[in-house]
Design an enzyme around this catalytic site. Structure first.
Site, short mmCIF file in Angstrom:
data_model
loop_
_atom_site.label_atom_id
_atom_site.label_comp_id
_atom_site.label_asym_id
_atom_site.label_seq_id
_atom_site.Cartn_x
_atom_site.Cartn_y
_atom_site.Cartn_z
N CYS A 309 65.75 25.46 78.55
CA CYS A 309 66.64 26.43 79.20
C CYS A 309 67.75 26.84 78.24
O CYS A 309 68.38 26.00 77.60
CB CYS A 309 67.24 25.81 80.46
SG CYS A 309 68.28 26.96 81.40
N ARG A 405 63.74 34.59 89.91
CA ARG A 405 64.50 33.33 89.92
C ARG A 405 65.85 33.53 89.25
O ARG A 405 66.83 32.87 89.58
CB ARG A 405 63.69 32.25 89.20
CG ARG A 405 64.34 30.88 89.27
CD ARG A 405 63.48 29.83 88.57
NE ARG A 405 63.95 28.50 88.89
CZ ARG A 405 64.94 27.88 88.24
NH1 ARG A 405 65.55 28.50 87.24
NH2 ARG A 405 65.31 26.66 88.58
#
Length: 654
Positions: A309, A405
């Site tokens: 991430c 998302r």
């Protein structure tokens, strides 16, 4: 009076901590690690045997991994990058796995041909089927053993001619033990379950009973089916209803930043429309928790801690995970809402630290991405196996439907908040979970807690300095055996590429070995800094490093022995005056062809360590394969040199 320095005031920031910043404070304990109970809740009504969930990522969790997670007592969460039909099929596959009474039974008609039934059984993946009439009355049963003789001799034989007429049936209240005894007594593998009118209502198989007995700690619902979680978007009400109808136990509102007013309202509507528990995430502050606990059945914590991430780098926003978990747990615990720590966990110690900070369970992605059951594609690099692993914020995942998302429109050009990577292939999920849960149980033993709720109350943290972080990991050693977790080892010196070698590495599952990296034009031994070994590259092997002689002439020191070619060595000293490395072994090995003939005489002065390579047997095998003699002899000398060096250090090479 208004603050005259509003921006300078922003720099008076609170401290936030993550996993490496803290350690659990050991306490008096009478708890053995194996006695620690790891059962916990992940939502208001769903309890697991272990506090572990697999991440809802398209390279981590699909039906195969979700089945194995549930069998081991955890929970797999299906990702969103699949169609609704695919999602429903995966949920049903998980629910059918390991079920005692199969309700969706594949049946055959007595008027069908044997070949038609054989094709149907192959298509549905079963090896036998009950034969029923129009009212579901059981007439017989047909299996592959019954079908095979008819396929060889005919094309249109009817099922009634091939089926077994005498059928052993059982009622719905039959226990697994009774069904198993029935199968052993009559030498059959499946028993049809019938009601009072002899109508088929299900089927019990021997394989299903044995699988259930093997997984006693499996996470199951009230009907005995494996539990499954499903990730849905914050605005995907239809998808949420389809997952709920398929039998999902927990719905995860999957959003990178759930503390958004639109996301909160939409999640509230989804919670009202479904029967399954609803877990909302991800969040990272106590303010976000306050907005969710009045309707959510669970809260998921993690803003940017994952290994793939890049949210914190791209957006500049985030919260270190230990502080984020603690803040959310402060609020959620007062409302009896479970907390799930999602991301940033590299070791089993990190997982139990997250529990100590207030989490009820942990969610992992990279930890499981390299397992055999994960859906990622297997790739090979430099002779080693890896599996594809990517963040749901990567361009590849977003282009396949994961953009929502991150609240991104799929028609726009993506601004990725994740990367695509590869993680080492690790083997089975069961072995990884064994190491993970075992480490967590050991942490509970150090604190002296027998259960997860008791551990959360009893655990205390101590702050760790950078020196303490280095001390916590293996240091100042060369790791030669399997180490079950990633390790941080201080760099021993320059890396082969010329720069400083990395201080973080995952230990090899095998002991170090001799390698010849000819493509990099460098040959070295794993863990030995280049330039410090008494062996130097020679062709495809190694030879003894020759000591330097002043001005190119032989040494006049009478204590120095000489080979026939004029090279000198001094067993009593590892280095000569010029600093060149002498031999580290108790006896030198000649390198020139002329000195080989006299090696036995010199070797008798002192005994050398026994070589660890069976060179004689190896040479015979090479000759049997037709390898030229000169290549065999030269390679044998190189292997013998390497083995003597390793034996002098107390090591063995493989």
């Amino acid at each position: 009076m208004a603050n005259e320095d509003p921006f300078s005031e922003k720099l008076r920031v609170p401290e936030a901590l993550t996993f490496d910043d803290v350690l659990l404070r050991p306490k008096e304990s009478s708890v053995e690690p194996d006695e620690a109970d790891t059962s916990t809740r992940v939502s208001r009504s769903v309890t697991l045997g272990i506090p572990v969930l697999s991440a809802a990522m398209d390279t981590v969790t699909e039906s195969e991994l979700a089945i194995e997670m549930a069998r081991q007592g955890g929970l797999g969460v299906l990702h969103r990058n699949m169609s609704v039909d695919e999602m429903v099929a995966d949920v049903e596959q998980v629910k059918r796995a390991d079920e005692l009474i199969i309700r969706d039974v594949v049946t055959a008609s007595p008027d069908q041909t044997v070949r038609e039934v054989d094709q149907m059984m192959n298509r549905r993946g079963v090896s036998g089927a009950p034969v029923v009439d129009g009212e579901e009355g059981v007439l017989g049963i047909i299996s592959g053993t019954d079908i095979r003789p008819y396929l060889e001799v005919g094309e249109s034989d009817a099922v009634r001619e091939a089926m077994t007429d005498e059928v052993i049936t059982a009622s719905e209240d039959v226990t697994p033990r009774e069904a198993l005894e029935l199968m052993y007594e009559h030498k059959i593998e499946r028993v049809p379950i019938v009601d009072d009118g002899n109508r088929l209502v299900g089927l019990i198989t021997m394989a299903g009973i044995l699988e259930r007995r093997e997984y006693d700690n499996a996470a199951r619902d009230e009907d005995g089916h494996l539990r499954i979680g499903v990730a849905v978007g914050p605005f995907e009400l239809d998808r949420a209803r389809a997952a709920d109808d398929a039998g999902a136990d927990v719905l995860f509102i999957d959003c990178a930043h759930a503390h958004n007013s639109n996301v909160v309202e939409s999640a509230r509507e989804i919670g009202k429309a479904v029967d399954a528990d609803v877990v909302v995430g991800n969040v990272g502050t106590r303010e976000a928790a306050r907005d969710l606990v009045d309707f959510a059945d669970g809260v998921k914590v993690g803003i940017g801690p994952g290994s793939i991430c890049t949210t914190r780098v791209v957006t500049g926003a985030g919260m270190p995970q230990i502080t984020a978990v603690a803040q959310v747990a402060d609020v959620a615990s007062r409302h009896d809402v479970p907390v799930i720590a999602d991301g940033g966990i590299r070791y089993s110690g990190d997982a139990i630290k997250a529990i100590a900070a207030g989490a009820d369970a942990v969610m992992l992605g990279s930890y499981f991405a390299g397992t055999e059951e994960a859906p990622g594609r297997v790739i090979t690099m430099n002779g080693k196996k890896y599996k594809q692993y990517r963040g749901m914020g990567s361009v590849g995942a977003m282009s396949e439907g994961g953009g929502e998302r991150y609240l991104k429109d799929e028609d726009d050009e993506f601004v990725p908040e994740g990367v695509e990577a590869a993680t080492p292939y690790k083997g089975t999920l069961e072995s990884e979970l064994y190491q993970l849960v075992g480490g967590m149980q050991s942490g509970m033993g150090y604190v002296g807690a027998e259960s997860i709720p008791g551990f959360k109350q009893r655990a205390e943290f101590v702050r760790v300095s950078p020196a303490g972080q280095q001390e916590s990991h293996p240091h100042d050693v060369v790791i030669t055996d399997r180490y079950s977790a990633s390790t941080t080892v201080p760099s021993p010196g320059p890396s082969p590429s010329g720069g400083q070698s990395s201080s973080t590495s995952r230990a090899s599952p095998r002991p170090p070995r001799w390698t010849n990296t000819t493509r990099r034009r460098r040959t070295s031994w794993h863990g030995i800094p280049p330039g410090t070994s008494p062996w130097e590259p020679r062709g495809c092997g190694y030879q003894r490093r020759r000591p330097a002689r002043p001005n190119g002439s032989p040494s006049s020191d009478p204590t120095v022995a000489r080979d026939s070619d004029g090279d000198s060595w001094k067993p009593s000293s590892p280095r000569d005056g010029s600093g060149a490395v002498r031999g580290w072994c108790s006896t030198p090995r000649p390198t020139s062809r002329s000195s080989t003939r006299n090696s036995a005489t010199r070797r008798s002065a002192t005994s050398s360590p026994k070589p660890v390579f069976p060179t004689s047997r190896w040479k015979r095998n090479c000759r049997d394969r037709g390898t030229p003699t000169r290549i065999v002899e030269r390679a044998g000398r190189d292997l013998n040199h390497a083995s003597v060096f390793l034996a002098s250090l107390g090591l063995h090479a493989v």
